[in-house]
Design an enzyme around this catalytic site. Sequence first.
Site, mmCIF file in Angstrom:
data_model
loop_
_atom_site.group_PDB
_atom_site.id
_atom_site.type_symbol
_atom_site.label_atom_id
_atom_site.label_comp_id
_atom_site.label_asym_id
_atom_site.label_seq_id
_atom_site.Cartn_x
_atom_site.Cartn_y
_atom_site.Cartn_z
ATOM 1 N N LYS A 49 6.637 17.935 37.814
ATOM 2 C CA LYS A 49 6.123 16.634 37.367
ATOM 3 C C LYS A 49 4.994 16.091 38.236
ATOM 4 C CE LYS A 49 8.702 15.221 33.770
ATOM 5 N NZ LYS A 49 8.135 14.708 32.510
ATOM 6 N N SER A 300 11.980 24.337 35.906
ATOM 7 C CA SER A 300 11.140 23.148 35.966
ATOM 8 C C SER A 300 11.482 22.200 37.108
ATOM 9 C CB SER A 300 11.208 22.388 34.638
ATOM 10 O OG SER A 300 12.550 22.035 34.338
#
Length: 402
Positions: A49, A300
Amino acid sequence: MLTLDKIYHAAYVLKKIARKTDMIAAPLLNTESNIFLKTENLQVTGSFKVRGAYYKISQLSEEEKSKGVIASSAGNHAQGVALAAQENKIPCTICMPDGAPISKVEATKSYGAKVCLVKGAYDEAYEYACKLQKEKGYTFIHPFDDDEVIAGQGTVGLEILDQLPEVDVVLVPVGGGGLISGVAYAIKHLRPECKVYGVQSAGAPSMKESMEQHQMLTLDSVSTFADGIAVKHPGDLTYELVNQYVDGIVTVTDDETAAAVLALIERQKLIAEGAGAVAVAAAMYNKVDIKGKKTVCLLSGGNIDVNILSRVIARGLMMAGRSSTLTIALEDKPGQLQGVSEVISRCGGNVVSVHYSQADTNMRITSCYLHIGMETRDHAQVEQIKQELAKAGFNIVQTVNG
């Protein structure tokens, strides 16, 4: 608009802040495929992110920066925005669901952000952030539905192609769709023959259902320990990009995800959060055709709440056939437990718990139920133990994995 040039520009900007994470071979996760892991769980702030958040903030005007920034997040985008704001000396407010892991809340605060906890899931936090943005005039940094954010996430796709140019399949976690939009856009423009699949939690399949029904849907509720992808409504931009560039969306259960978390710990010595492990779960349980193909699973994020890690591991052991409980109907007489234990020991199992039940009204007065917990290697060994117990004359009435 999203362009390949914008993704390359994001890669240039991110050189000073984001790590080019390793691509690690993981052949034991699915022996029929050639699995590689793109380790964004080892990224700065513990997830991908930071890429989109930092690039977005780097492109703001001085006027936008002066207003301060606000974002909504289940945790990982929060940390990326907070770090980017700190680096740019910008005031930062983050709205997070009240169920966000404490570790993510505290990590976000450690970067100097003001955190507002909002009752509900991500979508409720997003609505409250929009309300504050209108009231205070902050600049909003969307976690996924933004061209610059998507471009930042797309740099992962560039790195995958640089590290494994001959990749056949890429599996990507999907919540709101920002990561897969950027990754798929980059890969399809540079290696169109490569398949890109999204992976969602079965308890939060907003993008999958929207794709199947050819319209944007909002789920009534979401339920998954993969909090990073627990999104009720996908983004407008991401929905269009996924429709255009993604080859399909599949789902995995929380039990399958827990098994993937456990496999990553044991076989790869890597920690992934639930959202970060769903791509591995899809590969382990053959949710898409990867047999004989070079497959990248995108990890992720690694910001798992340590308070639930033990429960996730326990569930993973259950899914792998490593932990189970047998309920056996017995005549209540001496030597029965010894007989059962000898069979289990001979088969290589390990007894870890024993409980007698004599009060069940479905039993004869002279009978009992023996509940015996075991540690085993796999499901095949559990079946072997059950067969040997049956041969020895024991009546198994229930098997519970876990």
